[in-house]
Enzyme design. Structure first.
Site: not given
Ligand SMILES: *Cc1c(COP(=O)(O)O)cnc(C)c1O
Length: 492
Positions: A110
């Site tokens: 993120k």
């Molecule tokens: C948010 C997240 C995901 C999922 O990603 P999306 O964009 O919501 O599909 C997978 N792995 C981790 C570690 C995340 O923080």
């Protein structure tokens, strides 16, 4: 280029307005009227560094922001915040390539977007002449919350408010959030799961009447979140080109551990912008609503919610799927609006067969429950001495199945979305080692057992003070936001 809502072509916005609003007024998500071409030759792709490449993609997707502001946002947003010199290294593991997206300040992918979003919002405010403060509302399944807090803490003219499901995030994820310092940050637990928190945030957007601030979102419903994510697909492809793994223009498959469908949708946008993406493989944990949807064309959220070892994927209502439905139906906003209405009213919808066929021609899928993911962690560690977190392991397991089924010979990139140290107790369990009571002791144990480094910000957490203790019912979110929005200051 204008942005439109996925639910009606009457709702238009500039890209700057789309970033500021997050969600369209009709509840739809903003999408570009036409997906811009990246216009990157193979030579350019290989020669641009990651900063220039990211700025290039952002300028295509957010054309109303001044080019200089975008370049500054990328440079200032990323510089000095990552533990590795290469922001997103591509590492060969066995016969696949793992794209490590977790070397940023909060140890999850993120960060790739949330290091930039505050600056993109500031540039959007300037472009739109907005004077009031922006309140960024965020529902989190664990990782978005901390990345948003870190990205927005003490950023001028913004406040950030994060809602997380009580008991639904790991101990370390929680500690990351509740110890966040900053005059403009607020963290609150919700008695419910992620879907409850996300629904609550959407309701606040629909009903908020405060005038002191403007609302925006740091969730992947915001196009400003997706745009920076598109860039690392180009970067990964460029890495494979430079290593001689793939010839110019030849397709590469990407396997993506998926929850809210934001990460994988960024891959789809990269493809539509011209990157030679072969198949996008959607990997689910036990909450396999997306796998079932891709297989059957029926989206059915009426199912048991499972808490898994990959909590950031514990999601039953994947927001960004709405954008895929829009693009794959050539912008049939009426269809999307009616499907989303059915989802709200009945919890289920079925897409037309033609649309399902189109989606299936570009997406593959698979699921891996905790035992399967743990098995992958153990085997890959034993054979390759490579440590992958439980989310990445879900994708790895799905990659193995996809390969075994002989569906593709393309080089494969598995997206790695978090540091194993965010989920140390699960890692120890996967490796067959004793699991201490505390998540912090578990980090030490994992370090001792594997010799891999603990990311510095995670190691420092243990000594930080808890600053945020609010817990509320999902139904109280609107009044909570309204009350907080009226307060001039949040911290002494
Ligand atoms: C948010 C997240 C995901 C999922 O990603 P999306 O964009 O919501 O599909 C997978 N792995 C981790 C570690 C995340 O923080």
């Amino acid at each position: 280029m204008h942005y439109l809502s996925t639910r009606s072509h009457q709702e238009t916005a500039t890209s700057a307005e789309a970033v500021l609003r997050g969600l369209a007024p009709d509840g739809g998500l903003y999408v570009p009227e036409t997906i811009p071409a990246a216009e990157l030759s193979d030579a350019a792709l290989i020669s641009l560094d990651q900063y220039a490449l990211t700025a290039h993609i952002l300028k295509k997707l957010l054309p109303d922001l001044p080019a200089a502001a975008v370049e500054d946002a990328v440079r200032e947003g990323y510089s000095g915040k990552f533990e590795t010199e290469d922001l997103t290294p591509t590492v060969q593991v066995d016969k696949a390539h793992v794209l490590e997206l977790y070397h940023g300040p909060t140890s999850a992918f993120k960060d790739m977007a949330l290091c930039l979003l505050p600056r993109l919002i500031a540039a959007s405010c300037a472009a739109c002449g907005v004077k009031e403060d922006v309140l960024v509302l965020t529902a989190t399944s664990g990782d978005t919350g901390k990345a948003a807090l870190a990205g927005f803490a003490d950023a001028p003219h913004t406040r950030v408010m994060v809602f997380y499901p009580e008991g639904g995030v790991s101990e370390v994820q929680r500690a990351q959030m509740v110890t966040q310092e900053g005059k403009n940050v607020c963290v609150c637990a919700v008695r419910g799961n992620f879907d409850d928190a996300q629904r609550g945030v959407k309701e606040v957007f629909a009903q908020f009447k405060g005038t002191r601030v403007r609302l925006s979102s740091a969730n992947s419903i915001n196009i400003g979140r997706l745009a920076p994510q598109v860039a690392y697909y180009f970067k990964a492809y460029a890495d494979l080109r430079k290593k001689g793994v793939v010839k110019a223009g030849a397709p590469v498959d990407f396997i993506v551990p998926t929850g809210n469908f934001g990460n994988i949708l960024a891959g789809y946008l990269a493809k539509r912008m011209g990157l030679p993406v072969g198949t996008l493989v959607c990997a689910s944990n036990e909450n396999d609503v997306l796998t079932e949807f891709l297989q059957t064309g029926v989206y059915d959220r009426r199912r048991t919610f499972h808490k898994t070892a990959s909590p950031s994927m514990d999601i039953l209502v994947s927001s960004n799927l709405e954008r895929l439905l829009y693009f794959a139906s050539d912008g049939d906003a009426e269809l999307v609006a009616s499907l989303m209405h059915k989802l709200t009213e009945t919890g289920v919808y079925r897409i037309p067969e033609e649309l399902h066929k189109r989606i299936r021609s570009e997406f593959a899928c698979g699921k891996a429950d905790d035992p399967a993911a743990f098995d992958a962690i153990r085997r890959v560690w034993a054979k390759e001495r490579y440590l992958m977190d439980p989310h990445t392991a879900v994708a790895w397991r799905v990659y193995e199945g996809y390969r075994a089924a002989g569906q593709s010979e393309n080089p494969a990139v598995v997206l790695s979305t978090a540091s194993p140290y965010k989920f140390a107790p699960a890692m120890l369990e996967a490796l067959g080692l004793p699991v201490p009571e505390s998540g912090f002791d578990a980090m030490e144990e994992l370090h001792g057992a594997t010799g891999t480094p603990i990311p510095k910000p995670l190691a420092a957490l243990k000594y930080k003070k808890e600053l945020h203790r609010d817990v509320i019912e999902p139904s109280a979110m609107l009044s909570y936001v309204e009350r907080k929005a009226e307060q001039v200051r949040w911290a002494e």
